[in-house]
Enzyme design. Structure first.
Site, PDB file in Angstrom:
ATOM      1  N   ILE A 114      -7.453   0.087  10.299  1.00  0.00           N
ATOM      2  CA  ILE A 114      -8.581   1.031  10.290  1.00  0.00           C
ATOM      3  C   ILE A 114      -9.802   0.387   9.626  1.00  0.00           C
ATOM      4  CG2 ILE A 114      -7.104   3.082  10.331  1.00  0.00           C
ATOM      5  CD1 ILE A 114      -7.562   3.364   7.307  1.00  0.00           C
TER       6      ILE A 114
ATOM      7  N   TYR B 107       0.833  -1.201   0.000  1.00  0.00           N
ATOM      8  CA  TYR B 107       0.000   0.000   0.000  1.00  0.00           C
ATOM      9  C   TYR B 107       0.870   1.254   0.000  1.00  0.00           C
ATOM     10  CZ  TYR B 107       1.178   0.528   4.937  1.00  0.00           C
ATOM     11  OH  TYR B 107       1.865   0.703   6.110  1.00  0.00           O
TER      12      TYR B 107
ATOM     13  N   PHE C  16      -5.548   5.594  -0.086  1.00  0.00           N
ATOM     14  CA  PHE C  16      -4.630   4.451  -0.136  1.00  0.00           C
ATOM     15  C   PHE C  16      -4.684   3.793  -1.512  1.00  0.00           C
ATOM     16  CE2 PHE C  16      -5.486   4.736   4.415  1.00  0.00           C
ATOM     17  CZ  PHE C  16      -4.225   4.559   4.967  1.00  0.00           C
TER      18      PHE C  16
ATOM     19  N   TYR D 240      -8.678   7.618  11.029  1.00  0.00           N
ATOM     20  CA  TYR D 240      -8.145   7.914  12.365  1.00  0.00           C
ATOM     21  C   TYR D 240      -8.970   8.948  13.115  1.00  0.00           C
ATOM     22  CZ  TYR D 240      -4.126   5.150  10.986  1.00  0.00           C
ATOM     23  OH  TYR D 240      -3.317   4.118  10.585  1.00  0.00           O
TER      24      TYR D 240
ATOM     25  N   PHE E 212       2.341   9.702   3.537  1.00  0.00           N
ATOM     26  CA  PHE E 212       2.671   9.527   4.960  1.00  0.00           C
ATOM     27  C   PHE E 212       3.141   8.111   5.298  1.00  0.00           C
ATOM     28  CE2 PHE E 212      -1.938   8.866   4.566  1.00  0.00           C
ATOM     29  CZ  PHE E 212      -2.097   7.620   5.132  1.00  0.00           C
ATOM     30  N   ASP E 213       2.913   7.153   4.371  1.00  0.00           N
ATOM     31  CA  ASP E 213       3.349   5.780   4.670  1.00  0.00           C
ATOM     32  C   ASP E 213       3.368   4.974   3.371  1.00  0.00           C
ATOM     33  OD1 ASP E 213       4.175   3.566   6.054  1.00  0.00           O
ATOM     34  OD2 ASP E 213       2.220   3.113   6.950  1.00  0.00           O
TER      35      ASP E 213
END
Length: 467
Positions: free
Chosen positions: A82, A52, A125, A108, A62-63
């Site tokens: 999540i 992902y 995502f 979140y 961010f990731d």
């Protein structure tokens, strides 16, 4: 225009895709970028493996599992990720790549995940699904029972040993259904209903109302014997569809007072004894183990109750040792004999059965000691005398076998040493022959030198005469 639409205005990530939330509240939008293969989708509890990349709506990353070079895995529908992921990945096929736009309530929330994810953030995502497989519910995680949840159950409690359950089971082998029944029974009694051990283990992992598919390997199925009634061959892997309609847990040890524990112990002891008489040793062992679990650490007993509990524990350990002997499992039989002897150091059955367990384990010296102890304490025990003779016979045979083994070893060592000596002698002989040959060569060379000198001297004499 909403605040979110303002925030997204001019961004490279448009708010598009199919609403896949159960409530259809727009909380998770899915856009397929690449179609997957196959018709099968992951189920609740399946372990899924994905790559992902996560970004904010403005495109800030961010990731990324791809940047780490390692796939991310989690158990679907277990709240390990999540909400948007549990919903979104459940709709994917292997090989599929999709975009998931996740509103805060499915990500979140108001808190965010500082420092990278701000409060009330909508996340994007890109997810690729590589593989998924069912959940291994065995204690040893040996792949013997794999579960795939069709319908998630309710609540958090699960049936325990002795629980009363109402279930629907459908068993199949290589696509052919061999069992299709609604049943009501106590967990631990399944064998009497022609259920394999894996089904009862499966039930103890289920929640009320759950419907699941289980793949059961031979170890937890009908083993290397098969099941003639169902036409199941030895070593067969089984598939079971099970729905746990309702259950009532058996009382745990901590839920019972002393009187209840003693009362229940008497009941399950009789139940175990009946199973033993019927040749159902595994089921019998289950009942006897319940007595041990209830009474082993009971410290508040006194007087008559203490004696009754001790007698029940002793009987449970003795009967367990016999069950394990019948099941050809000498190690747990030995352990239970030791436990029984802690309660009664001179117990005839415990000493004799420990001797039997040691005999099966081929520890004949220790077995003989136990049988001799039985004879010393109970001289009328003819079986112990016979066992002593058998032990002596096996000990003698073992000694003779060891003798032959060592004799063969020594013979091999002697042959090896003789071979080495012969090789050394040959080397020395060859060396001596080489020395002798060299000496001959040197002598011949010396003679040749002498002859040459004599020829020179004779020629010199002839030259002088001529002069």
């Amino acid at each position: 225009m909403t605040a979110e639409e303002v925030a997204n205005d001019g961004n490279s990530i448009p708010m598009e895709g199919e609403d896949i939330t159960p409530k259809k509240d727009g909380g998770v939008l899915k856009l397929v970028k690449k179609e997957g293969t196959g018709a099968e989708l992951p189920m609740t509890g399946d372990k899924v493996f994905v790559h992902y990349v996560g970004t904010l709506l403005d495109g800030t990353q961010f990731d990324s599992s791809r940047d780490r070079g390692e796939k991310f895995s989690f158990e679907l529908g277990k709240g390990q990720v999540i909400k948007a992921w549990d919903i979104g990945v459940a709709t994917m096929r292997v090989g599929e790549i999709c975009q998931l736009i996740c509103k805060p309530m499915y990500a979140y929330g108001a808190a965010g995940s500082p420092p990278k994810i701000p409060p009330n953030a909508t996340l994007v995502f890109q997810v690729e699904l590589f593989e998924f497989h069912g959940e291994d519910i065995t204690e040893d995680e040996d792949g013997g029972i794999i579960r795939r949840i069709v319908t998630k159950g309710e609540g958090y409690t699960k049936p325990n040993e002795g629980a009363s359950v109402e279930v629907y089971v459908e068993g199949s082998h290589e696509g052919c259904v061999f069992d299709d029944r609604d049943l009501k029974f106590e967990v631990g009694d399944g064998e009497s209903l022609d259920l394999p051990p894996g089904v009862e283990k499966a039930l103890q992992a289920m929640e009320q109302g759950e419907e699941s598919l289980f793949t059961i390997k031979p170890k937890y199925g009908f083993g290397n014997v098969g099941h003639a009634k169902f036409n199941i061959p030895p070593g067969a892997t089984l598939q079971y569809k099970i729905k746990l309609t309702a259950f009532e847990k058996a009382k745990e040890s901590w839920e019972m007072n002393t009187s209840e524990k003693l009362e229940q112990s008497v009941i399950v002891k009789e139940k175990g004894t009946q199973y033993f008489k019927d040749g159902k040793y595994k089921q019998a062992a289950v009942q006897y183990k319940r007595i041990v679990s209830w009474l082993e650490h009971e410290s508040s007993l006194q007087g008559e109750e203490e004696e009754k509990a001790k007698a029940l524990r002793l009987a449970a350990h003795l009967n367990l040792s016999m069950c394990y002997l019948k099941l050809q499992e000498p190690s747990p039989s030995l352990e239970n004999c030791d436990k029984a002897l802690e309660l009664d150091a001179n117990n005839e059955k415990a000493l004799f059965r420990r001797g039997e367990a040691l005999f099966v384990m081929k520890e004949f010296d220790r077995a003989k000691d136990d049988f001799q102890r039985v004879i010393q304490l109970y001289p009328a025990n003819k079986a112990a005398k016979s066992q002593v003779l058998l032990c002596q016979k096996h000990i003698k045979e073992q000694h003779e076998k060891d003798k032959r083994l060592y004799a063969n070893m020594f013979q091999k060592f002697a042959e090896r040493d003789a071979k080495k000596e012969a090789e050394q002698a040959k080397k020395e002989t060859d060396s001596a022959m080489d020395i002798e040959e060299n000496a001959k060569k040197e002598a011949a060379q010396a003679k040749k030198g002498t002859d040459s000198a004599m020829e020179v001297e004779e020629n010199g004499a002839q030259e002088q005469t001529a002069a």
